[in-house]
Design a protein around this motif. Structure first.
Motif, PDB file in Angstrom:
ATOM      1  N   LYS A 200     -59.163  21.313 -25.472  1.00  0.00           N
ATOM      2  CA  LYS A 200     -58.786  22.726 -25.494  1.00  0.00           C
ATOM      3  C   LYS A 200     -59.859  23.589 -26.148  1.00  0.00           C
ATOM      4  CE  LYS A 200     -53.958  22.942 -24.628  1.00  0.00           C
ATOM      5  NZ  LYS A 200     -52.842  23.883 -24.727  1.00  0.00           N
ATOM      6  N   SER A 201     -60.676  22.987 -27.007  1.00  0.00           N
ATOM      7  CA  SER A 201     -61.751  23.751 -27.656  1.00  0.00           C
ATOM      8  C   SER A 201     -62.981  23.879 -26.771  1.00  0.00           C
ATOM      9  CB  SER A 201     -62.152  23.059 -28.972  1.00  0.00           C
ATOM     10  OG  SER A 201     -62.906  21.883 -28.719  1.00  0.00           O
ATOM     11  N   ARG A 240     -48.870  22.344 -28.735  1.00  0.00           N
ATOM     12  CA  ARG A 240     -50.147  22.711 -28.121  1.00  0.00           C
ATOM     13  C   ARG A 240     -50.062  22.967 -26.625  1.00  0.00           C
ATOM     14  NH1 ARG A 240     -54.674  21.594 -31.356  1.00  0.00           N
ATOM     15  NH2 ARG A 240     -54.194  20.499 -33.300  1.00  0.00           N
ATOM     16  N   VAL A 243     -52.884  20.400 -21.455  1.00  0.00           N
ATOM     17  CA  VAL A 243     -54.296  20.747 -21.304  1.00  0.00           C
ATOM     18  C   VAL A 243     -54.513  21.403 -19.948  1.00  0.00           C
ATOM     19  CG1 VAL A 243     -56.629  19.819 -21.126  1.00  0.00           C
ATOM     20  CG2 VAL A 243     -55.056  18.911 -22.822  1.00  0.00           C
ATOM     21  N   THR A 244     -53.875  20.827 -18.902  1.00  0.00           N
ATOM     22  CA  THR A 244     -53.910  21.425 -17.564  1.00  0.00           C
ATOM     23  C   THR A 244     -52.484  21.615 -17.085  1.00  0.00           C
ATOM     24  OG1 THR A 244     -54.027  19.230 -16.520  1.00  0.00           O
ATOM     25  CG2 THR A 244     -56.108  20.370 -16.978  1.00  0.00           C
TER      26      THR A 244
END
Length: 245
Positions: A200-201, A240, A243-244
């Motif tokens: 994510k970064s 969080r 991610v996708t």
């Protein structure tokens, strides 16, 4: 470029002698690597045993630093992160499990792959992929559990990962420092949170198929820790997101 390689230990004095001297000899050969054993609050007697072992080895191997003795048990992730906090200006932070399941030759190969990048930009996560040219010796029940867990991680977090839990990982220090303040999971599922945070970064993560061999005496409980790790994955998803999508 310099690297800090952490070896997290919890009650490992009886096993580490089969791995650490060979590891240190190879890291001395490569140069520019500091090996830091982090003793994760195993108690006074165990820490005394580990300190005595390391004292002798430190006279033999230039790479081996004075151990970091934690006053209380933080969990594997906590031990790794406590060690990585000592990285100074090293370009890379890494860890390898103390049992030697990841052979020294594979640690050396990944170190050299990392250095071949020049400026660090991509994290390298070892992966126990049974494929031509790689030797993975693992109990069937652990292999099946690993596949179930990897599927859970992939589906819940949107990461097409084969193996998030192999105990050999190398991360650019700058990428780790960017996400360190947000990391909360200190137990065995810390690898997954670290993976999500790095992706994510904007940090690339590459799975590198490696040789691996099951070593008797592991501390992971197939039932207790699997349930806890599944809960951790759910908490990562809740905190969080994927991610996708």
């Amino acid at each position: 470029m310099e690297m800090l390689l952490v070896v997290p230990c919890f009650r490992e004095s009886a096993r580490i002698g089969h791995f650490l001297p060979e590891l240190c000899a190879e890291m001395d050969r490569l140069g520019g690597i500091r090996v830091l054993v982090v003793e994760d609050g195993s108690g006074d007697e165990e820490q005394a045993k580990m300190t005595a072992l390391l004292s002798g080895w430190r006279r033999q191997y230039a790479c081996l630093a004075e151990p970091l003795l934690l006053a209380e048990n933080l969990g594997k992730g906590g031990a790794v992160y406590a060690g990585w906090a000592q990285a100074g200006e090293a370009g890379w932070v890494a860890f390898v499990d103390a049992d030697g399941a990841s052979p020294v030759a594979e640690v050396s190969r990944l170190v050299q792959l990392a250095r071949a990048q020049g400026q660090p930009h991509r994290a390298l996560f070892a992966s126990r992929v049974k494929m031509l040219g790689r030797k993975v010796q693992r109990l069937l029940k652990r292999h099946l559990l690993g596949r179930i867990y990897a599927t859970l991680v992939s589906e819940m977090l949107g990461i097409p990962v084969y193996d998030s839990q192999c105990g050999l990982k190398l991360v650019p220090r700058a990428a780790f420092e960017k996400v360190a303040g947000s990391l909360q999971i200190m137990g065995f599922a810390f690898d997954v949170e670290l993976l999500v945070a790095l992706l994510k970064s904007g940090c690339e993560v590459e799975e590198v198929p490696t040789d691996w061999q099951e070593i008797p005496g592991g501390k992971v409980s197939l039932i207790h820790d699997s349930v806890r790790m599944a809960k951790d994955v759910w908490n990562i998803r809740a905190g969080r997101g994927k991610v996708t999508n």
